[in-house]
Write a protein that holds these residues in place. Structure first.
Motif, PDB file in Angstrom:
ATOM      1  N   GLY A   1       7.709  -5.375   0.246  1.00  0.00           N
ATOM      2  CA  GLY A   1       7.220  -4.886  -0.781  1.00  0.00           C
ATOM      3  C   GLY A   1       6.591  -5.846  -1.895  1.00  0.00           C
ATOM      4  O   GLY A   1       6.254  -4.725  -2.313  1.00  0.00           O
ATOM      5  N   SER A   2       5.735  -6.647  -1.353  1.00  0.00           N
ATOM      6  CA  SER A   2       5.062  -8.010  -1.883  1.00  0.00           C
ATOM      7  C   SER A   2       3.865  -6.858  -1.916  1.00  0.00           C
ATOM      8  O   SER A   2       2.555  -7.283  -2.702  1.00  0.00           O
ATOM      9  CB  SER A   2       4.613  -9.165  -1.718  1.00  0.00           C
ATOM     10  N   ILE A   3       3.334  -5.868  -0.960  1.00  0.00           N
ATOM     11  CA  ILE A   3       2.421  -5.115  -0.779  1.00  0.00           C
ATOM     12  C   ILE A   3       2.737  -3.336  -0.897  1.00  0.00           C
ATOM     13  O   ILE A   3       2.962  -3.220  -0.269  1.00  0.00           O
ATOM     14  CB  ILE A   3       1.534  -5.368   0.664  1.00  0.00           C
ATOM     15  N   PRO A   4       1.955  -2.727  -1.982  1.00  0.00           N
ATOM     16  CA  PRO A   4       2.660  -1.446  -2.394  1.00  0.00           C
ATOM     17  C   PRO A   4       2.209  -0.914  -0.968  1.00  0.00           C
ATOM     18  O   PRO A   4       0.879  -1.084  -0.057  1.00  0.00           O
ATOM     19  CB  PRO A   4       1.336  -0.689  -3.578  1.00  0.00           C
ATOM     20  N   ALA A   5       2.215  -0.300  -0.391  1.00  0.00           N
ATOM     21  CA  ALA A   5       1.943   1.244   0.766  1.00  0.00           C
ATOM     22  C   ALA A   5       0.615   1.910   0.449  1.00  0.00           C
ATOM     23  O   ALA A   5       0.479   1.623  -0.350  1.00  0.00           O
ATOM     24  CB  ALA A   5       3.399   2.523   0.565  1.00  0.00           C
ATOM     25  N   PRO A   6      -0.243   1.577   1.863  1.00  0.00           N
ATOM     26  CA  PRO A   6      -1.385   2.537   1.784  1.00  0.00           C
ATOM     27  C   PRO A   6      -1.312   3.238   0.977  1.00  0.00           C
ATOM     28  O   PRO A   6      -0.411   4.339   0.903  1.00  0.00           O
ATOM     29  CB  PRO A   6      -1.750   2.498   3.208  1.00  0.00           C
ATOM     30  N   ARG A   7      -2.508   3.770   0.400  1.00  0.00           N
ATOM     31  CA  ARG A   7      -2.677   5.086  -0.399  1.00  0.00           C
ATOM     32  C   ARG A   7      -2.372   6.950   0.812  1.00  0.00           C
ATOM     33  O   ARG A   7      -2.328   7.851   0.038  1.00  0.00           O
ATOM     34  CB  ARG A   7      -3.860   5.404  -1.513  1.00  0.00           C
ATOM     35  N   ASP A   8      -3.237   6.224   2.088  1.00  0.00           N
ATOM     36  CA  ASP A   8      -2.751   7.362   3.109  1.00  0.00           C
ATOM     37  C   ASP A   8      -1.042   7.431   3.530  1.00  0.00           C
ATOM     38  O   ASP A   8      -1.371   8.278   4.148  1.00  0.00           O
ATOM     39  CB  ASP A   8      -3.728   7.498   3.929  1.00  0.00           C
ATOM     40  N   VAL A   9      -0.421   6.957   3.197  1.00  0.00           N
ATOM     41  CA  VAL A   9       0.750   7.309   3.599  1.00  0.00           C
ATOM     42  C   VAL A   9       1.534   7.788   2.508  1.00  0.00           C
ATOM     43  O   VAL A   9       1.508   7.527   1.666  1.00  0.00           O
ATOM     44  CB  VAL A   9       1.541   5.738   3.946  1.00  0.00           C
ATOM     45  N   THR A  10       2.268   9.119   3.205  1.00  0.00           N
ATOM     46  CA  THR A  10       2.647   9.709   2.225  1.00  0.00           C
ATOM     47  C   THR A  10       4.478   9.422   2.092  1.00  0.00           C
ATOM     48  O   THR A  10       4.969   9.029   2.562  1.00  0.00           O
ATOM     49  CB  THR A  10       2.466  11.137   2.940  1.00  0.00           C
ATOM     50  N   ILE A  11       4.943  10.171   0.765  1.00  0.00           N
ATOM     51  CA  ILE A  11       6.157   9.903   0.429  1.00  0.00           C
ATOM     52  C   ILE A  11       7.080  10.371   1.403  1.00  0.00           C
ATOM     53  O   ILE A  11       8.695   9.493   1.194  1.00  0.00           O
ATOM     54  CB  ILE A  11       5.910  10.002  -1.321  1.00  0.00           C
ATOM     55  N   ASP A  12       6.940  11.477   2.305  1.00  0.00           N
ATOM     56  CA  ASP A  12       8.319  11.567   2.952  1.00  0.00           C
ATOM     57  C   ASP A  12       8.167  11.099   4.238  1.00  0.00           C
ATOM     58  O   ASP A  12       9.170  11.354   5.278  1.00  0.00           O
ATOM     59  CB  ASP A  12       7.972  13.016   3.287  1.00  0.00           C
ATOM     60  N   CYS A  13       8.012  10.013   4.706  1.00  0.00           N
ATOM     61  CA  CYS A  13       7.990   9.156   5.761  1.00  0.00           C
ATOM     62  C   CYS A  13       7.805   9.842   6.615  1.00  0.00           C
ATOM     63  O   CYS A  13       8.102   8.634   7.355  1.00  0.00           O
ATOM     64  CB  CYS A  13       9.854   8.524   5.129  1.00  0.00           C
ATOM     65  N   SER A  14       7.004  10.496   7.040  1.00  0.00           N
ATOM     66  CA  SER A  14       6.256  11.108   8.044  1.00  0.00           C
ATOM     67  C   SER A  14       5.452   9.607   9.403  1.00  0.00           C
ATOM     68  O   SER A  14       4.780  10.523   9.772  1.00  0.00           O
ATOM     69  CB  SER A  14       5.670  12.664   7.724  1.00  0.00           C
ATOM     70  N   ARG A  15       5.158   8.633   7.993  1.00  0.00           N
ATOM     71  CA  ARG A  15       3.591   8.348   8.193  1.00  0.00           C
ATOM     72  C   ARG A  15       4.091   7.028   8.997  1.00  0.00           C
ATOM     73  O   ARG A  15       4.415   6.888   8.411  1.00  0.00           O
ATOM     74  CB  ARG A  15       2.271   8.637   8.386  1.00  0.00           C
ATOM     75  N   ARG A  16       3.290   6.216   9.795  1.00  0.00           N
ATOM     76  CA  ARG A  16       3.465   4.997  10.230  1.00  0.00           C
ATOM     77  C   ARG A  16       2.929   4.107   9.973  1.00  0.00           C
ATOM     78  O   ARG A  16       1.718   4.308   8.988  1.00  0.00           O
ATOM     79  CB  ARG A  16       3.380   4.580  11.454  1.00  0.00           C
ATOM     80  N   THR A  17       3.281   2.951   8.682  1.00  0.00           N
ATOM     81  CA  THR A  17       2.464   2.183   8.483  1.00  0.00           C
ATOM     82  C   THR A  17       2.132   1.139   9.531  1.00  0.00           C
ATOM     83  O   THR A  17       3.340   0.639  10.817  1.00  0.00           O
ATOM     84  CB  THR A  17       3.131   0.885   7.222  1.00  0.00           C
ATOM     85  N   CYS A  18       1.637  -0.149   9.241  1.00  0.00           N
ATOM     86  CA  CYS A  18       1.342  -1.222  10.560  1.00  0.00           C
ATOM     87  C   CYS A  18       1.431  -2.582  10.056  1.00  0.00           C
ATOM     88  O   CYS A  18       1.318  -3.128   9.003  1.00  0.00           O
ATOM     89  CB  CYS A  18      -0.407  -0.774  10.903  1.00  0.00           C
ATOM     90  N   GLN A  19       1.216  -3.390  10.804  1.00  0.00           N
ATOM     91  CA  GLN A  19       1.738  -5.160  10.419  1.00  0.00           C
ATOM     92  C   GLN A  19       0.368  -5.437   9.106  1.00  0.00           C
ATOM     93  O   GLN A  19      -0.629  -4.987   9.499  1.00  0.00           O
ATOM     94  CB  GLN A  19       0.984  -5.333  12.198  1.00  0.00           C
ATOM     95  N   VAL A  20       0.823  -6.672   8.940  1.00  0.00           N
ATOM     96  CA  VAL A  20      -0.180  -7.018   7.808  1.00  0.00           C
ATOM     97  C   VAL A  20      -0.238  -7.795   7.790  1.00  0.00           C
ATOM     98  O   VAL A  20       0.618  -8.733   9.365  1.00  0.00           O
ATOM     99  CB  VAL A  20       0.710  -7.268   6.726  1.00  0.00           C
TER     100      VAL A  20
END
Length: 478
Positions: free
Chosen positions: A247-266
């Motif tokens: 939670g310390s880093i906001p989700a990337p801008r190109d990640v949709t709010i419907d949980c359909s797109r993946r995020t990667c390791q930081v």
């Protein structure tokens, strides 16, 4: 008598006793998981298989449902409550408690409504109904979390377990949903204080209709998140659009709010500007800003030269060309044959810098990587060891030629490195230590394939042999 786990007859007898036990004898604490219970003998504990009917004895209500006549928020509802007790009677003054969070008798503005006795309902001859709710505060994540309905059995009446009861609460009572909630919300619970009840706890109801849009417009979070129905937003699972790094880093801008797109390791951004004399690389970012995130797979696609799950490793060039091993700075620091050679035994020092150093002085301990090149001869500062490896260069792509003593310097052994400082200036050769002299100093080394091109008058694999004419020109010992 202690239970003998090896006796099939005793096990069968115990199963029969389980089946014949009454509801108030069943111990919910013995339940491990669906399909098994413990035998209850502390000296010979084991699991006993049971069928689904066993679990009917572990709850107060074998039917507990709540339905509404529409699914709009902040509009008075007709509420239908169905229940049936689990083989026990409710007598006069016994109560049933129904927890109904997000429900209020207020006007929908967020201000709590009053507690009152509900008169407009069916089965008024059997029960009195009371509505209670507590003040809602902005700090509460769920509006009116303690709203509840109390059903009290009237004097002279009894609730029979042989039938199901359906109570309809009229819209005129003004009870409404303050915000959305999903179907079968487990925060809707039922319990009773009846003396013959199976247990004195509240449990989620079997079925509850949903109210409001919840997360339907967000495709119910695509199965990769929790629907915060009241706020009509998804709380995505890790790796599916949630804020990064706990939670310390906001989700990337190109990640949709419907949980359909993946995020990667930081990982740490190595090129980030230092924030103080002793602090740098504290910025964290997806793929360490050394690659891009594949939103379909959640894997980082690293830029050339970078690797690791978060693109946080500077890889060895050309993977050491197949002639070496790639080590982190931490591993290089404790590898005795890593260049430059030093006078201490590195393997005796298990850590690269102190733990505190890893925040600044040795921040690169797991990020930067380098090659330790292969060699067909032993490398080091000791006797019989050579100060140079066979393969060399940052990517181990270059190869030394065969070594040898210069045949023209009679009485001088150029391969003797005793007391000589090793390349890099950190170590000194001990007795019997060797220097590497490409082509014996009498040829040109092709560092691509490690072969010598001998000068005129010299020959041999290492140019260590000389012709008679060359010998006549040998340099005498001073």
């Amino acid at each position: 008598m202690a239970f003998d786990r090896h006796s099939n007859f005793k096990r069968l007898l115990y199963l029969i006793l389980i089946a014949l036990s009454t509801a108030d004898q069943a111990d919910p604490d013995l339940i491990l998981s669906q399909g098994f219970v413990r035998n209850g003998d502390p000296e010979n504990d084991f699991l006993i298989p049971v069928d689904d009917d066993y679990y009917d004895y572990q709850r107060n209500f074998i039917i507990s449902r709540m339905a509404f006549d529409h699914d709009q928020v902040r509009v008075p509802l007709e509420i239908t409550l169905q229940f049936r007790t689990n083989q026990f009677h409710l007598n006069a003054s016994d109560e049933i408690y129904v927890r109904m969070p997000r429900m209020t008798s207020g006007d929908g503005s967020g201000v709590s409504g009053p507690s009152f006795e509900i008169h407009q309902h069916s089965w008024a001859t059997l029960f009195t109904l009371e509505w209670h709710e507590h003040e809602h505060t902005a700090s509460q994540t769920t509006p009116f979390p303690l709203s509840n309905l109390t059903l009290r059995v009237r004097e002279g009446r009894t609730i029979n377990p042989s039938r199901a009861y359906e109570i309809v609460i009229s819209r005129s009572n003004g009870i409404r949903a303050q915000c959305s909630f999903v179907e079968n919300d487990e925060s809707f619970m039922m319990g009773t204080n009846a003396s013959k009840a199976v247990e004195q706890v509240m449990r989620p109801m079997d079925q509850v209709f949903g109210i409001g849009p919840a997360c339907r417009s967000l495709l119910d979070c695509n199965g990769h998140g929790f629907c915060d129905a009241c706020r009509q937003r998804c709380v995505c699972d890790d790796g599916f659009g949630a804020d990064l790094n706990n939670g310390s880093i906001p989700a990337p801008r190109d990640v949709t709010i419907d949980c359909s797109r993946r995020t990667c390791q930081v990982g740490p951004v190595i090129r980030s500007v230092a924030t103080s004399r002793r602090e740098a690389h504290s910025k964290l970012a997806e793929c360490s800003e050394n690659g891009i995130c594949d939103r379909a797979t959640g894997n980082c696609l690293c830029s050339a030269g970078w690797g690791g799950t978060a693109c946080d490793r500077l890889l060895c060039p050309m993977d050491c060309s197949g002639h070496g091993h790639c080590y982190s700075m931490e591993d290089l620091a404790r590898t005795d044959t890593a260049m430059p050679l030093s006078g201490r035994l590195r393997s005796a020092f298990p850590q690269y810098g102190t733990a505190a150093d890893r925040d600044y002085g040795s921040w690169d301990y797991q990020t930067m990587h380098g090659c330790v090149c292969d060699s067909s001869w032993p490398v080091g500062l000791g006797a019989g060891e050579t100060q140079t490896a066979e393969y060399f260069g940052g990517n181990c792509a270059r190869r030394h030629c065969p070594t040898g003593d210069d045949p023209r310097t009679m009485g001088i052994d150029e391969t003797n490195c005793t007391g000589k400082v090793a390349p890099g200036g950190f170590g000194v050769g001990g007795p019997g230590n060797l220097c590497h002299v490409d082509c014996s100093g009498r040829g040109s080394c092709n560092y691509v394939d490690g072969t010598c091109a001998c000068y005129e008058g010299f020959y041999g694999e290492n140019c260590g042999l000389m012709s008679e004419r060359a010998a006549q020109q040998s340099i005498p010992t001073p």
